[in-house]
Design a protein around this motif. Structure first.
Motif, PDB file in Angstrom:
ATOM      1  N   GLN A   1       0.609  -1.248   0.088  1.00 43.09           N
ATOM      2  CA  GLN A   1       0.485   0.203  -0.276  1.00 43.09           C
ATOM      3  C   GLN A   1       0.834   0.837  -0.174  1.00 43.09           C
ATOM      4  O   GLN A   1       2.072   0.799   0.253  1.00 43.09           O
ATOM      5  CB  GLN A   1      -0.907   0.487   1.388  1.00 43.09           C
TER       6      GLN A   1
ATOM      7  N   GLN B   1      -1.800   7.592  -0.635  1.00 39.87           N
ATOM      8  CA  GLN B   1      -3.517   7.402  -1.063  1.00 39.87           C
ATOM      9  C   GLN B   1      -4.129   7.218  -0.153  1.00 39.87           C
ATOM     10  O   GLN B   1      -5.237   7.231  -0.925  1.00 39.87           O
ATOM     11  CB  GLN B   1      -2.875   6.335  -1.817  1.00 39.87           C
ATOM     12  N   GLY B   2      -3.756   7.120   1.231  1.00 38.01           N
ATOM     13  CA  GLY B   2      -5.207   7.100   1.567  1.00 38.01           C
ATOM     14  C   GLY B   2      -5.159   5.729   2.323  1.00 38.01           C
ATOM     15  O   GLY B   2      -5.033   5.320   1.810  1.00 38.01           O
ATOM     16  N   LEU B   3      -5.320   6.036   3.521  1.00 41.86           N
ATOM     17  CA  LEU B   3      -6.091   3.856   4.427  1.00 41.86           C
ATOM     18  C   LEU B   3      -7.231   4.011   4.239  1.00 41.86           C
ATOM     19  O   LEU B   3      -8.173   4.963   4.557  1.00 41.86           O
ATOM     20  CB  LEU B   3      -5.063   4.349   5.815  1.00 41.86           C
ATOM     21  N   GLY B   4      -7.541   2.732   3.872  1.00 45.53           N
ATOM     22  CA  GLY B   4      -8.855   2.469   3.637  1.00 45.53           C
ATOM     23  C   GLY B   4      -9.606   1.388   4.641  1.00 45.53           C
ATOM     24  O   GLY B   4      -9.383   0.162   4.377  1.00 45.53           O
ATOM     25  N   PHE B   5      -9.533   1.959   6.328  1.00 40.29           N
ATOM     26  CA  PHE B   5     -10.053   1.262   7.004  1.00 40.29           C
ATOM     27  C   PHE B   5     -11.387   1.589   7.258  1.00 40.29           C
ATOM     28  O   PHE B   5     -11.379   2.923   7.588  1.00 40.29           O
ATOM     29  CB  PHE B   5      -8.628   0.961   8.124  1.00 40.29           C
TER      30      PHE B   5
ATOM     31  N   ARG C   1      -4.350  13.113   3.457  1.00 40.90           N
ATOM     32  CA  ARG C   1      -5.037  12.044   3.203  1.00 40.90           C
ATOM     33  C   ARG C   1      -4.641  11.110   3.353  1.00 40.90           C
ATOM     34  O   ARG C   1      -5.316  10.481   4.184  1.00 40.90           O
ATOM     35  CB  ARG C   1      -4.347  11.841   1.299  1.00 40.90           C
TER      36      ARG C   1
END
Lengths: 282, 124
Positions: free
Chosen positions: A99, A103-107, A140
């Protein structure tokens, strides 16, 4: 010596050769381990049960191994595939993700009890590709991290700031995203030993104590990570501590049993020499 | 990747923000591996409110993993429930395959247990 992040983006800098060198180097491994333990100490976890943590820039698992030893459940993110491959070889327990944190975390909101990061943040401050805008990427990252943490949780980042401007950029962005906290500096007067830990608080736990910025270590404080020593003390005093102290004979037997259950082939047999106290020269 | 962390994932593609579609990410061609892990009941009980149970049921059904439909009144005293939960979320690893977002159709590939979460330029 030029800074690594000026040479190449992290996924290229930490290619197969460098990743191998970095992980095998015992001096680097020892420093990373110590910084991880200090970062975990700064998380100020009072709960004795395992925590669900995020390791930001987990790399080849040097920091993850410390989290494993402390029986935490963790997820790790890193941008360098070569480093993650080594972490897989080392069989770390955490869930690894390829990752780009910029780009930002997706949690989902409130996922983690805490987050640590060892030697990573400075990599986020460079524009490696023409489309990269460091300020936007930092924003982000910090805004998605803020959401991903439980209220009152901490995120501790050991990093190597290039200059004051970089520290301001990072801290300013983090604050804009809702974090409070500040910079903890260990051994501020020693150019060699000095370490920077960005200690961020994601809000307040409802009804929880007010968050306080921890003290940095300096030449007067005893060496060694105090919370580990405290756990050994508690063990001696007979205080109830569910976790066996890391590297004690009990801990070693437990880890070997787990390895056997998993079908690992050459786990040595247990004998009266297992976990025996060695002479100080070791 | 264990199912506990999969339950926490949501799609982070730009403008993909419909909470009903963002998660759970749907598995495609998933290859599983069961790896024993030490069970810690305190941790499990503490995580129950944090898990999205509805999403976990959807995922475990997709993968053919056993999981009770309902959470018991006192989970800390229900050994069978805790064992089933432990096996499902901490011992079940997805090694290969991919995860698809029901909202924007982005496919996150999984190799050697590591999901690839890198986004293309237009998705940031």
């Amino acid at each position: 010596m030029s800074r690594p992040e000026h040479i190449a983006p992290p996924e290229l800098f930490y290619g197969d050769t460098e990743a191998e060198k970095y992980t095998r180097n015992s001096r680097i491994a020892a420093i990373q381990a110590e910084m991880t333990m200090r970062a975990v100490e700064l998380l100020n976890i009072t709960d004795t049960s395992p925590q669900y943590l995020l390791d930001i820039g987990c790399g080849s698992g040097l920091s993850g191994e410390i989290l494993d030893e402390d029986m935490h459940i963790w997820a790790g993110v890193d941008i360098a595939p070569a480093m993650l491959d080594i972490a897989v070889e080392k069989d770390v327990e955490g869930d690894l993700f390829l990752q780009d944190i910029g780009q930002g975390l997706g949690f989902r909101p409130g996922t983690f009890d805490g987050a640590i990061s060892v030697s990573v943040l400075q990599w986020l401050c460079n524009a490696d590709k023409t489309e990269n805008k460091p300020r936007y990427r930092l924003q982000r990252f910090f805004s998605t991290l803020f959401m991903a943490l439980q209220r009152g949780a901490r995120a501790v980042f050991q990093f190597y700031p290039e200059n004051d401007g970089q520290v301001e950029l990072i801290m300013g962005t983090a604050m804009k995203c809702g974090f409070t906290g500040g910079l903890v500096v260990d051994y501020p007067n020693s150019k060699k030993a000095r370490k920077f830990y960005l200690c961020l608080f994601a809000g307040q736990a409802p009804g929880g104590p007010k968050q306080e910025l921890p003290q940095g270590l300096d030449a007067e404080t005893p060496t060694g990570v105090s919370y580990t020593q405290a756990r050994i003390q508690n063990q001696r005093n007979g205080k109830k501590s569910r976790k066996p102290v890391k590297n004690s004979a009990e801990w070693i037997l437990r880890k070997k049993e787990l390895a056997r259950k998993r079908g690992k082939e050459d786990v040595p047999l247990d004998s009266r020499y297992t976990g025996r106290k060695r002479k100080p020269r070791f | 990747m264990r199912l506990i962390t999969h339950n926490m994932l949501k799609c982070h593609v730009k403008n993909c923000d419909n909470p009903d579609k963002q998660f759970p990410l749907r598995f495609k061609g998933a290859e599983l591996e069961q790896v024993e892990a030490e069970r810690n009941d305190e941790f499990l009980v503490r995580m129950i409110p944090r898990l999205d149970w509805r999403a976990l049921l959807v995922t475990t059904k997709e993968l053919g993993i056993e999981l009770p439909e309902n959470i018991p009144e006192e989970p800390e005293n229900d050994d069978a429930f805790l064992q089933a939960l432990h096996t499902a979320i901490l011992e079940t690893h997805v090694k290969e395959g991919s995860m698809v977002c029901n909202g924007c159709s982005h496919e996150y590939k999984i190799t050697k247990g590591i999901p690839n979460m890198l986004l293309a330029e237009h998705e940031i």
